[in-house]
Enzyme design. Structure first.
Site, mmCIF file in Angstrom:
data_model
loop_
_atom_site.group_PDB
_atom_site.id
_atom_site.type_symbol
_atom_site.label_atom_id
_atom_site.label_comp_id
_atom_site.label_asym_id
_atom_site.label_seq_id
_atom_site.Cartn_x
_atom_site.Cartn_y
_atom_site.Cartn_z
ATOM 1 N N LYS A 1 15.695 61.923 13.284
ATOM 2 C CA LYS A 1 16.565 60.795 12.959
ATOM 3 C C LYS A 1 15.848 59.491 13.254
ATOM 4 C CE LYS A 1 19.172 58.949 15.762
ATOM 5 N NZ LYS A 1 20.060 58.375 16.755
ATOM 6 N N HIS B 1 20.580 66.131 16.815
ATOM 7 C CA HIS B 1 20.439 66.913 18.049
ATOM 8 C C HIS B 1 21.789 67.291 18.667
ATOM 9 C CE1 HIS B 1 20.994 63.159 20.344
ATOM 10 N NE2 HIS B 1 21.286 63.935 21.361
ATOM 11 N N LYS C 1 23.548 71.227 20.744
ATOM 12 C CA LYS C 1 24.325 71.396 21.984
ATOM 13 C C LYS C 1 25.225 72.622 21.828
ATOM 14 C CE LYS C 1 24.593 66.383 22.713
ATOM 15 N NZ LYS C 1 24.199 65.813 23.978
ATOM 16 N N GLU D 1 28.311 56.524 27.066
ATOM 17 C CA GLU D 1 27.102 56.612 27.879
ATOM 18 C C GLU D 1 27.140 55.549 28.971
ATOM 19 O OE1 GLU D 1 23.369 57.629 25.545
ATOM 20 O OE2 GLU D 1 24.445 56.361 24.141
ATOM 21 N N ASP E 1 23.456 54.101 14.912
ATOM 22 C CA ASP E 1 22.788 54.994 15.868
ATOM 23 C C ASP E 1 23.606 56.253 16.142
ATOM 24 O OD1 ASP E 1 20.703 55.635 17.692
ATOM 25 O OD2 ASP E 1 21.868 54.835 19.374
ATOM 26 N N HIS F 1 25.941 61.683 14.822
ATOM 27 C CA HIS F 1 26.490 62.480 15.927
ATOM 28 C C HIS F 1 28.023 62.565 15.929
ATOM 29 C CE1 HIS F 1 22.424 62.244 17.077
ATOM 30 N NE2 HIS F 1 22.459 61.150 17.797
ATOM 31 N N LYS G 1 27.320 52.125 24.934
ATOM 32 C CA LYS G 1 26.404 52.173 26.073
ATOM 33 C C LYS G 1 27.000 51.351 27.213
ATOM 34 C CE LYS G 1 22.312 53.194 23.421
ATOM 35 N NZ LYS G 1 22.204 54.613 23.771
HETATM 36 C C1 BG6 Z 1 20.469 59.355 20.237
HETATM 37 C C2 BG6 Z 1 20.681 57.873 20.162
HETATM 38 O O1 BG6 Z 1 20.392 59.900 18.952
HETATM 39 O O2 BG6 Z 1 21.533 59.945 20.943
HETATM 40 C C3 BG6 Z 1 20.731 57.315 21.550
HETATM 41 O O3 BG6 Z 1 19.620 57.266 19.437
HETATM 42 C C4 BG6 Z 1 21.755 58.022 22.386
HETATM 43 O O4 BG6 Z 1 20.984 55.926 21.521
HETATM 44 C C5 BG6 Z 1 21.612 59.544 22.287
HETATM 45 O O5 BG6 Z 1 21.583 57.621 23.724
HETATM 46 C C6 BG6 Z 1 22.777 60.258 22.938
HETATM 47 O O6 BG6 Z 1 22.519 61.630 22.989
HETATM 48 P P1 BG6 Z 1 22.935 62.503 24.242
HETATM 49 O O7 BG6 Z 1 22.519 63.882 23.897
HETATM 50 O O8 BG6 Z 1 22.248 61.926 25.438
HETATM 51 O O9 BG6 Z 1 24.436 62.364 24.353
#
Ligand code: BG6
Length: 487
Positions: free
Chosen positions: A151, A181, A185, A219, A238, A243, A339
């Site tokens: 990505k 990603h 999970k 986050e 992002d 996601h 964030k």
């Molecule tokens: C990434 C984003 O794809 O996913 C990040 O670019 C983000 O900004 C992250 O922090 C979050 O993934 P995870 O697995 O830590 O929840």
């Protein structure tokens, strides 16, 4: 084990390779899932040798073999498992835009090959074009040639379409594995099992019984050293079309006819296509200001490195969307991500309607609270259901109880950085957990009205360490709802 193949990593010296790919390969090796005839060729522009590359990856491996969100973890490295990977590592210096790099590769690669683009997004198209031009994507004599694309896949609908067109001009859809990603999970994959393998849950998973669904990916970290990437990107691009929408698909899709990759991706595609265009008034963009995160004073977004002093990039998004299918008629889906929020929580909360008829409706203080099912994805992994029960005592009064489980209490967890399944599936050719061209484009299409409307839009501010901007609370209050607290 996977079939014999060569994994070619573009971006051999980069962060992703050392943080995620090597630890994942190491874990796969420890699980005896890599084939004898496995080879890894790393390509990058810097000078290095096989020995030098092996050495530096060995040094960093130790710190990254646990969950990638955890900090340094002095786990013992299994010498045999690492040895198996280590002796198969080969480094080749090469420029990603130079045809010579690919000609050189073409001379040494035979049989099955997975090309992994662990590089900045601007190289995705050019590398795939070079691979095609060098004949490296031709699948002859039953051998496969696959490409894993990291990505971000495009930055809006037009660029995602253009990138898909570039890819599909060089190979067949089945050769491209677009990574998200979140799909690596375990807890995300398990949503399908919870929904479709349980007679208790499956029948109530619809508008008749569900009043609202909340999807949260909060986050606590800030933008860290990624200001240069994040400034033109922002939280919407992002996190949302990739996601959060993957979580949305898992929770909202119809039952696929089978667990076959195409059936699952068809079902997901139909959800994305049914998202009603999101009116800008149903979305909130926020940006964190200085605040306190777990007792530490932290800087505001505008004071982060490589961020403009008057930046209007959003670090938080909240939105309400509706899905135009009979199953979800009239049910609001509330999504939020950001964030520097009060806690790290990724979860899906399903709010149920109260019983149609209930003797508890009468009488003060006896109103049943709505049932609440929470699918905990990260960092806790499990499920909880908030229910009403009778409080002990002579009077009939209701009290709140929670029935919960954690995966770890029932299953032996295998060490994972989240990329093991994705790498393994790519080697075995299972595309279920990867995004298809149409899915990517449908997701971008759904957020396109917001991208347009937000070009010059102001941001709402929230203090680092808080639950997000006030405006996000008001978005739900309009419907008589409220976000679950984060902290
Ligand atoms: C990434 C984003 O794809 O996913 C990040 O670019 C983000 O900004 C992250 O922090 C979050 O993934 P995870 O697995 O830590 O929840």
């Amino acid at each position: 084990a996977a079939p014999p193949c060569t994994l070619v990593i573009f971006g051999a010296s980069g962060d992703l390779t050392k943080r995620l790919l090597m630890p994942a390969l190491y874990n796969l090796s420890a699980g005896k899932l890599l084939p004898e005839g496995f080879r890894i060729v790393g390509v990058d522009h810097n000078e290095n040798t096989d020995a030098g590359w092996r050495q530096s990856l060995g040094e960093t491996l130790q710190s990254f073999t646990t969950d990638h969100t955890a900090e340094f973890h002095p786990d013992h490295i299994d010498a045999d498992a690492w040895g198996f990977v280590r002796e198969r590592l080969h480094f080749r210096q090469g420029d990603f835009s130079d045809a010579a790099t690919f000609k050189d590769l073409a001379g040494t690669l035979h049989g099955n090959v997975v090309f992994y683009l662990a590089v900045s997004a601007r190289f995705f198209g050019p590398i795939v074009e070079q691979l095609g031009a060098a004949g490296l994507l031709k699948q002859a004599d039953g051998a496969f040639r696959r490409v894993v694309v990291e990505k971000p896949f495009g930055s809006d609908l037009a660029s995602a379409r253009a990138l898909n067109a570039t890819l599909l001009a060089q190979g067949d859809e089945s050769q491209f594995f677009r990574i998200d990603h979140f799909l690596g999970k375990e807890t995300v994959q398990s949503i399908l099992a919870l929904r479709f393998a349980n007679g208790l849950l499956e029948p109530v998973w619809r508008a008749e019984h569900v009043s609202a669904i909340e999807i949260t990916a909060a986050e606590t970290i800030g933008v860290e050293a990624r200001g240069a990437f994040y400034e033109p990107t922002g939280a919407l691009r992002d996190m949302v079309p990739n996601h959060l929408f993957q979580l949305l698909c898992m929770v909202a899709m119809e039952a696929p006819e089978s667990l076959d990759a195409e059936a699952v991706r068809d079902a997901k595609g139909r959800v994305l296509a049914a998202i009603r265009p999101i009116p800008p008034g149903d979305a909130v963009r926020g940006q964190y200001t200085a605040g306190t995160e777990f007792g530490d004073v932290v800087a505001g977004y505008r004071d982060e490195p490589n961020v403009a002093e008057a930046s209007r990039t959003e670090t938080y998004v909240a939105l309400k969307l509706t899905i135009d299918t009979p199953r979800w008629a009239g049910v609001p889906f509330y999504l939020r991500t950001g964030k520097r929020l009060a806690d790290r929580v990724t979860e899906i909360a399903v709010h149920f309607r109260p019983p149609a008829q209930s003797p508890f409706r009468a009488g003060p203080g006896a109103d049943p609270a709505p049932d609440l099912l929470r699918l905990r994805i990260d960092p806790e992994q499990g499920m909880s259901i908030g229910l009403n029960a009778k409080r002990p005592g002579p009077e009939m009064r209701l009290g709140r109880v929670v029935a919960a489980f954690e995966y770890g209490d029932f299953f032996h967890e295998t060490p994972s950085v989240g990329y093991e399944t994705l790498l393994y599936d790519c080697m075995t050719g299972d595309a279920t957990l990867f995004q298809r061209a149409d899915g990517i484009e449908a997701a971008w299409a759904a957020v396109e009205p917001l991208l347009q409307a937000w070009r010059d839009a102001p941001v709402a501010f929230y203090a680092a360490g808080s639950d997000g901007p006030e405006e996000a609370a008001r978005l739900l209050a309009r419907d008589g709802n409220a976000w679950l607290p984060l902290g």
